[in-house]
Structure formats: structure tokens, C-alpha cells
Scaffold this active site. Structure first.
Site, PDB file in Angstrom:
ATOM      1  N   GLU A 209       0.882  -1.177   0.000  1.00 21.46           N
ATOM      2  CA  GLU A 209       0.000   0.000   0.000  1.00 21.46           C
ATOM      3  C   GLU A 209       0.911   1.215   0.000  1.00 21.46           C
ATOM      4  O   GLU A 209       1.441   1.613   1.035  1.00 21.46           O
ATOM      5  CB  GLU A 209      -0.893  -0.018   1.254  1.00 21.46           C
ATOM      6  CG  GLU A 209      -1.889  -1.154   1.294  1.00 21.46           C
ATOM      7  CD  GLU A 209      -3.109  -0.901   0.398  1.00 21.46           C
ATOM      8  OE1 GLU A 209      -3.354   0.259   0.021  1.00 21.46           O
ATOM      9  OE2 GLU A 209      -3.812  -1.876   0.067  1.00 21.46           O
ATOM     10  N   CYS A 243      -2.211   9.535   2.695  1.00 23.60           N
ATOM     11  CA  CYS A 243      -1.757   8.949   1.430  1.00 23.60           C
ATOM     12  C   CYS A 243      -2.714   9.262   0.284  1.00 23.60           C
ATOM     13  O   CYS A 243      -2.284   9.400  -0.858  1.00 23.60           O
ATOM     14  CB  CYS A 243      -1.589   7.447   1.577  1.00 23.60           C
ATOM     15  SG  CYS A 243      -3.079   6.643   2.163  1.00 23.60           S
TER      16      CYS A 243
HETATM   17  P1  NAD Z   1       8.131   4.670   4.998  1.00 20.31           P
HETATM   18  O1  NAD Z   1       8.196   3.907   3.754  1.00 20.31           O
HETATM   19  O2  NAD Z   1       9.274   5.561   5.349  1.00 20.31           O
HETATM   20  O3  NAD Z   1       7.970   3.685   6.268  1.00 20.31           O
HETATM   21  C1  NAD Z   1       7.003   2.662   6.313  1.00 20.31           C
HETATM   22  C2  NAD Z   1       7.532   1.517   7.162  1.00 20.31           C
HETATM   23  O4  NAD Z   1       8.720   0.999   6.584  1.00 20.31           O
HETATM   24  C3  NAD Z   1       7.860   1.882   8.601  1.00 20.31           C
HETATM   25  O5  NAD Z   1       7.337   0.895   9.465  1.00 20.31           O
HETATM   26  C4  NAD Z   1       9.376   1.891   8.638  1.00 20.31           C
HETATM   27  O6  NAD Z   1       9.905   1.460   9.872  1.00 20.31           O
HETATM   28  C5  NAD Z   1       9.765   0.914   7.550  1.00 20.31           C
HETATM   29  N1  NAD Z   1      11.030   1.282   6.887  1.00 20.31           N
HETATM   30  C6  NAD Z   1      11.476   2.532   6.614  1.00 20.31           C
HETATM   31  N2  NAD Z   1      12.663   2.480   5.952  1.00 20.31           N
HETATM   32  C7  NAD Z   1      12.949   1.160   5.805  1.00 20.31           C
HETATM   33  C8  NAD Z   1      14.037   0.447   5.200  1.00 20.31           C
HETATM   34  N3  NAD Z   1      15.068   1.084   4.626  1.00 20.31           N
HETATM   35  N4  NAD Z   1      14.012  -0.899   5.236  1.00 20.31           N
HETATM   36  C9  NAD Z   1      12.968  -1.551   5.806  1.00 20.31           C
HETATM   37  N5  NAD Z   1      11.934  -0.925   6.404  1.00 20.31           N
HETATM   38  C10 NAD Z   1      11.912   0.405   6.403  1.00 20.31           C
HETATM   39  O7  NAD Z   1       6.751   5.470   4.948  1.00 20.31           O
HETATM   40  P2  NAD Z   1       6.142   6.493   5.963  1.00 20.31           P
HETATM   41  O8  NAD Z   1       6.973   7.730   6.024  1.00 20.31           O
HETATM   42  O9  NAD Z   1       5.837   5.821   7.268  1.00 20.31           O
HETATM   43  O10 NAD Z   1       4.729   6.829   5.264  1.00 20.31           O
HETATM   44  C11 NAD Z   1       4.626   7.744   4.235  1.00 20.31           C
HETATM   45  C12 NAD Z   1       4.421   7.069   2.901  1.00 20.31           C
HETATM   46  O11 NAD Z   1       3.477   6.026   3.007  1.00 20.31           O
HETATM   47  C13 NAD Z   1       3.839   8.006   1.851  1.00 20.31           C
HETATM   48  O12 NAD Z   1       4.442   7.748   0.624  1.00 20.31           O
HETATM   49  C14 NAD Z   1       2.373   7.631   1.822  1.00 20.31           C
HETATM   50  O13 NAD Z   1       1.722   7.953   0.622  1.00 20.31           O
HETATM   51  C15 NAD Z   1       2.443   6.175   2.040  1.00 20.31           C
HETATM   52  N6  NAD Z   1       1.183   5.694   2.618  1.00 20.31           N
HETATM   53  C16 NAD Z   1       0.418   4.860   1.878  1.00 20.31           C
HETATM   54  C17 NAD Z   1      -0.791   4.421   2.399  1.00 20.31           C
HETATM   55  C18 NAD Z   1      -1.701   3.508   1.635  1.00 20.31           C
HETATM   56  O14 NAD Z   1      -2.644   3.005   2.222  1.00 20.31           O
HETATM   57  N7  NAD Z   1      -1.491   3.267   0.360  1.00 20.31           N
HETATM   58  C19 NAD Z   1      -1.182   4.826   3.670  1.00 20.31           C
HETATM   59  C20 NAD Z   1      -0.351   5.669   4.373  1.00 20.31           C
HETATM   60  C21 NAD Z   1       0.840   6.087   3.863  1.00 20.31           C
END
Ligand code: NAD
Length: 453
Positions: A209, A243
């Protein structure tokens, strides 16, 4: 116990078949419901500490979602789990064909911080409803909510069934080395690719997602008052950290000035202010600095003020934006709305078609031809005509992205399916079978087979 041991315990526990019992699943869904209801105050406090989210927003966009999800599965789990009969083709007579929904096994849910409860618990609820064991790794960026979810779950659920693992990049990297039967990830497209690669090592299926730049188009045939009110609400909800928020606005040139005025009017009317209960803070300094850099001061139509001590950024409208501007190169994920005007509806649609497929798209118009073009030509995860964001509030609609904005979907029955395998079973009668498929073959048998197949 380290995480490898907990995952091993979950694998052993799944093999006991206990999670396949509907009674067992319902019991724990009820338990989760009570945990949420009995700890509502703690849930409000933690999210307020993380980014000043109000009780109103927390209830409408997080707690009510979770409770509705649980209630949906409690009500529908029997019918969702029931084997589905399908017709049997002639070649398989005399036989009965059924599809059995079976749990995948041990699943991993990785949450994002912007709706920390909803984006962590909703997939977990679907996973448990479908009969899986689950590890949840919430986002460490919203630290207080992560700690609270870990405390509430780990004190009340057996770790071999559901366990919340706290941690950041290092812990997630460790976790991703382990073998799961499904990984459900919510977050950025960048990290989504890391998750997908790690999953491929074990041939683990994924739901991703992700995000992207979601357009909102306002045609000259729109009800402009309604459009302005709904766009302002949807864009600045959670301070733009949603998002499915409209990322940028395409407005038809003849109504641009009038529409900008209306946007200004509603932003003012909604009284967004640093300490206003209806306005959320930016999650952290890193994102605050990133967003401030995106505000081109020469293009500010409204807003642009900020307070770094409160991590507050005023709802900001940028006018006369170009596709080449920095703000149009990445997902904004904050309270800044760039506005680009267009003179030809079809050309505007064609421009969006050149970009990555967004998670959402929105159109405001009363023109049915434009509605048809929008729906048939554009590819996007999901969206609305004459509204924003609200499509995800209907559990009968699958929620997920397409292309760069994600893989797979959930909500309602789609969430149950995401965490289930559809197992086909053909049960044959032991009598009544003609001999024609068995050797030795003959022309006569082939001519019968031709008729049958
Ligand atoms: P992110 O990708 O930075 O983090 C998401 C998760 O991934 C966290 O639990 C984090 O600990 C983990 N993570 C981060 N870096 C990592 C790495 N290098 N290796 C492994 N795991 C890692 O995202 P965010 O800042 O928490 O959220 C923002 C993004 O999420 C935006 O792009 C937003 O559009 C998207 N989003 C999508 C939805 C949806 O339902 N489609 C919902 C909310 C947010």
C-alpha cells in the site's frame, strides 16, 4: 525471546490448527475490540503526543475505522469462511467443485506513521479474521503510538498468535530476512521496493500500500463551492499527511481565480491554527524542513507561514505552478497545495497519463462526458467524482494502488481475501465415469472427447 523465536512459535502455533476455528477468531477479535474501547483515552493521548492529532480526527479516521472493521468481520466471518460452491464442467461430471478460503499462515504487517492505529490494526484485523498468526511492526516515526500498540497487544495476546515488534529500519531489515506467508506493507514506494525484494527471496506474496501524487481536477462545470469545501477538508486533514490526500490541483483556467478565492475562504473558515484542535502538526523536524523547502515563496497565493517550535505549517496554496517545479517532482505529504491551470480537459487527462499511476484521483464536475473520460482513461488505485478521500470509507470498495502506487488491496471482504488462499477442491463420484479418457486411445474415443471438451 528474540523475533526469530517468536516467528518460530507462530509457525508452530499455526500448525496446531487452532486459528482456523471461527470461534477462536471471533474471541480474539472481540478481545481486540474491547482493548480499543477500554483504552480509548490512552490512544488519544499517545497520538496527540506524536503529532497533535485531535480526538475528533483520531476517532473519525482511526478508532471508528478499527471498530467498524472488527464489527464487519464479526458479522461476516462465517459467510466469508464458508466454502463456495461453483458449477462443475461436463468433463468433470459426476463431481462437485468448491473453493475453500484458507488462512495463509504466518503473516507480517508493516505499518506507516500517518494513521498509525488504522494502518497497523486494519490489516491485522483482516489477517486474524482470515485465520492467520501475525507479527505487526508499526512505524517507529510515531513512537508513542508504536509503544502503546506494543503494550496493549503484547500484554493481552499470546505472542505465538499476535505480537507487536517495535523498531525502526534495522529491526525491519532483520524481520524481512525471515520467511512469512504474506507481507502487508504500508509506506513509501521507495521502501515498498525494498520489501518486495526481500519478499522475493522467499517467494512471499505481498500487498504493498504505497503513495504517489494524487491529482484533483476541477472542471469549469463543477459545483465550485462544493469542490472548494471538500478539497480544503481533504487536503488539510492530518495536515496533508494522508496517502490519499489530493496532492496537486488542476483547475480549468476560466474558473481559476474564482476557485482560488473559494479555497481561501474555506481555509479561513475552518480556522486552521498552530493550536487549533482541528489541525495536526507535522510529524517531525525532518519532514518539516523538507516541506518548508517545497514552498516557493514567489508562488504563494495563500498561507506559507510556519512555526518550527510547534512543527506547524499553515495550509498553503501555491499558484501558477509548473510541472517542472520542485514541488511537482515528489509526493508532498504535507499541507501545501500546488495549483496548475488547464484550458483543455482532454489535454489535462493526457498529462496525468504521462505520470506514474497515482493511488487516488479526484474529479469535480457535473459534466457526464468528463466523468466518463476520467473513469475510463485514467488509471489510479481508487478515487471519487465530486469528493475526495471518502471512497476509502466504503468497505465494499477495494482499497489499494496500481503500478507505482501499490500491489493488492484490502478493506472488507478484500482484506479477508488478501490474507487467504483460495483453495480449489473437486470432489468426484466414484461411479458414473465413462472410460473414454483412458488408454488405449481410439478414433472413436477422440471423436467423443472432441464433443465433450
Ligand atoms: P516509509 O516507507 O518511510 O515507512 C514505512 C515503514 O517501513 C515503517 O514501518 C518503517 O519502519 C519501515 N522502513 C522505513 N525504511 C525502511 C528500510 N530502509 N528498510 C525496511 N523498512 C523500512 O513510509 P512512511 O513515512 O511511514 O509513510 C509515508 C508514505 O506512506 C507516503 O508515501 C504515503 O503515501 C504512504 N502511505 C500509503 C498508504 C496507503 O494506504 N497506500 C497509507 C499511508 C501512507
Amino acid at each position: 525471546m528474540n523475533i526469530q523465536e517468536i516467528v518460530n512459535h507462530q509457525k508452530d502455533f499455526f500448525k496446531t490448527q487452532q486459528t482456523k476455528s471461527i470461534k477462536f477468531r471471533k474471541m480474539y477479535l472481540e478481545k481486540l475490540k474491547n482493548i480499543v474501547i477500554n483504552n480509548e483515552e490512552l490512544l488519544y493521548e499517545a497520538i496527540d503526543k506524536d503529532f497533535g492529532k485531535s480526538r475528533f480526527d483520531t476517532f473519525t479516521t482511526e478508532i471508528s475505522f478499527i471498530l467498524n472493521d472488527i464489527n464487519y468481520y464479526l458479522k461476516n466471518i462465517n459467510s466469508l469462511s464458508k466454502p463456495r460452491k461453483v458449477r462443475t464442467n461436463l468433463a468433470n461430471q459426476l463431481g462437485k467443485s468448491r473453493i475453500h478460503s484458507e488462512p495463509l499462515g504466518n503473516v507480517l504487517v508493516i505499518g506507516a506513521w500517518n494513521y498509525p492505529y488504522q494502518l497497523s490494526f486494519s490489516p491485522v484485523i483482516a489477517a486474524l479474521a482470515a485465520g492467520n498468526c501475525c507479527i505487526l511492526k508499526p512505524s517507529e516515526i510515531a513512537e508513542n503510538t508504536m509503544k502503546l500498540m506494543a503494550k496493549l497487544i503484547n500484554e493481552n495476546f499470546p505472542p505465538e498468535y499476535l505480537y507487536v515488534y517495535e523498531g525502526g529500519i534495522d529491526e525491519t531489515t532483520e524481520l524481512l530476512k525471515l520467511k512469512f506467508d504474506k507481507i502487508f506493507f504500508t509506506g513509501s514506494t521507495r521502501v515498498g521496493k525494498i520489501v518486495y525484494q526481500a519478499a522475493a527471496e522467499h517467494l512471499t506474496p505481498v500487498v504493498l500500500e504505497l503513495g504517489g501524487k494524487s491529482p484533483v481536477i476541477v472542471s469549469k462545470d463543477a459545483d465550485l463551492e462544493v469542490a472548494a469545501k471538500r478539497i480544503v477538508w481533504g487536503k488539510f486533514l492530518n495536515a496533508g499527511q494522508t496517502c490519499v490526500a489530493p496532492d496537486y490541483l488542476l483547475v480549468e483556467e476560466p474558473v481559476r481565480e474564482q476557485f482560488l478565492e473559494m479555497l481561501r475562504k474555506y481555509i479561513t473558515e475552518f480556522k486552521y491554527a498552530p493550536d487549533a484542535d482541528s489541525y495536526t502538526r507535522i510529524i517531525n523536524r525532518k519532514n518539516f524542513d523538507r516541506l518548508i523547502k517545497l514552498i516557493n515563496r514567489d508562488k504563494i497565493y495563500f498561507g506559507g507561514n510556519s512555526d518550527e517550535t510547534k512543527l506547524f505549517i499553515e495550509p498553503t496554496l501555491l499558484n501558477n505552478v509548473n510541472w517542472e517545479d520542485e514541488i511537482m517532482q515528489e509526493e508532498i505529504f504535507g499541507p501545501i497545495l500546488p495549483i496548475i491551470s488547464f484550458t483543455n480537459f482532454n489535454l489535462a487527462i493526457n498529462t496525468i497519463l504521462e505520470l506514474e499511476k497515482p493511488l487516488s484521483a479526484y474529479l469535480f464536475t457535473r459534466n457526464s462526458e468528463e466523468k466518463g473520460i476520467f473513469t475510463s482513461k485514467l488509471s489510479f488505485g481508487g478515487g471519487c467524482i465530486n469528493d475526495v478521500i471518502m471512497h476509502l470509507g466504503n468497505h465494499r470498495l477495494p482499497f489499494g494502488g496500481v503500478g507505482n502506487s501499490g500491489i493488492g488491496s484490502y478493506h472488507g471482504s478484500y482484506g479477508f481475501e488478501a490474507f487467504s488462499h483460495q483453495k480449489s477442491v473437486l470432489e468426484k463420484s466414484t461411479w458414473g465415469e465413462p472410460d473414454i479418457k483412458y488408454p488405449p486411445y481410439s478414433d472413436k474415443k477422440l471423436s467423443w472427447i472432441r464433443k465433450l471438451l
